[in-house]
Enzyme design. Structure first.
Site, short mmCIF file in Angstrom:
data_model
loop_
_atom_site.label_atom_id
_atom_site.label_comp_id
_atom_site.label_asym_id
_atom_site.label_seq_id
_atom_site.Cartn_x
_atom_site.Cartn_y
_atom_site.Cartn_z
N ASN A 14 1.04 -1.29 0.26
CA ASN A 14 -0.05 -0.15 -0.11
C ASN A 14 0.85 1.20 -0.11
O ASN A 14 0.51 2.21 -0.78
CB ASN A 14 -0.92 -0.22 1.22
N ARG A 66 4.77 -0.23 27.41
CA ARG A 66 3.66 0.26 26.37
C ARG A 66 3.86 1.58 26.25
O ARG A 66 3.74 2.41 25.34
CB ARG A 66 2.50 -0.09 26.41
N ASN A 108 -6.89 4.85 7.72
CA ASN A 108 -6.49 3.50 7.75
C ASN A 108 -7.20 2.93 6.75
O ASN A 108 -8.13 3.30 6.27
CB ASN A 108 -6.95 2.90 9.10
N HIS A 110 -8.52 -0.49 5.43
CA HIS A 110 -8.83 -2.07 6.15
C HIS A 110 -9.23 -2.95 5.09
O HIS A 110 -9.98 -2.63 4.07
CB HIS A 110 -10.04 -2.05 7.22
N ASP A 151 -11.63 0.20 13.78
CA ASP A 151 -12.23 0.27 12.49
C ASP A 151 -13.59 0.82 12.73
O ASP A 151 -14.46 0.37 11.87
CB ASP A 151 -12.52 -1.15 11.93
N GLU A 181 -7.66 -1.91 -2.61
CA GLU A 181 -6.74 -1.09 -1.58
C GLU A 181 -5.85 -0.06 -2.46
O GLU A 181 -5.66 1.05 -1.87
CB GLU A 181 -5.85 -2.20 -0.93
#
Ligand code: GAR
Length: 208
Positions: A14, A66, A108, A110, A151, A181
């Site tokens: 992508n 994290r 994004n 997906h 999402d 995509e």
């Protein structure tokens, strides 16, 4: 010029589609100012370097917690002063501070028609396995803005792809990439770069 940072984790096809579209003039008023990977072995980093785009790795493995990784990731993104952050196969949970800071400025890709086969646990090949398991006849891809859910953000572009008899997850993944995509992600960036997208009430609106 829209300053774009692309976040990647793997092969980077992508990313390649975006880079090619900028070079061919199919995406206008846009500069890819940086590529960040969470995985130092991601081929996407090589793709960036081949095109002279600054690329670096910020891996959770380099940090004790994290929270520290999240801070470093946000600093790395901020360092490029982007107008738009593009998640192109970035398989890391986006830190809440980053979601807030880049609200309506982060998209994004997906590999399904959201709201099918999306949310926690649906990424990469797993999405296509689930589509074949359910026996749907049409799948596709979605470009959406990133919000605090998985999402769930405002949908920008979608494209449908037919499922064929005998498809394996790998064959289907490749068709969804080629037919959906690699087309809608560059187009989404071009629309944003040319001021044609607005977001309101959880939905996008396109102006010509
Ligand atoms: C793409 O199919 C992308 O849609 C998917 O990962 C692949 C990355 O491929 N992303 C997700 O599943 C996000 N939930 P690439 O590295 O070759 O672009």
């Amino acid at each position: 010029m829209l300053r774009v940072v692309v976040l990647v984790s793997g092969g980077g096809t992508n990313l390649q589609a975006i880079v090619d579209a900028v070079e061919k003039g199919e995406i206008t008023h846009t500069e890819i100012v940086g590529v960040i990977s969470n995985n130092k072995n991601a081929y996407a980093l090589e793709r960036a370097k081949k095109h002279g785009i600054p690329a670096r790795c910020v891996s959770p493995k380099e940090f004790e917690s994290r929270a520290q990784f999240n801070k470093a990731l946000l600093e790395a993104v901020d360092g490029y002063t982007p107008d738009l952050v593009v998640l192109a196969g970035f398989l890391v949970v986006i830190p809440p501070e980053m979601i807030e800071k880049y609200q309506n400025r982060m998209i994004n890709i997906h590999p399904s028609l959201i709201p099918s086969f999306c949310g926690t646990g649906y990424y990469g090949l797993k999405v296509h396995e689930a589509a074949l398991e359910r026996g749907v006849k049409v799948t596709g891809a979605t470009v959406h803005f990133v919000d605090e859910g998985t999402d769930t953000g405002p949908i920008l572009l979608q494209k449908a792809v037919e499922i064929r008899q005998g498809d394996t997850p790998e064959v289907l993944q490749r068709r969804v990439m080629e037919q959906a995509e690699w087309q809608i992600l560059p187009r989404a960036i071009d629309l944003i770069a040319n001021g044609k997208v607005t977001v309101s009430g959880g939905k996008t609106k396109m102006t010509e």
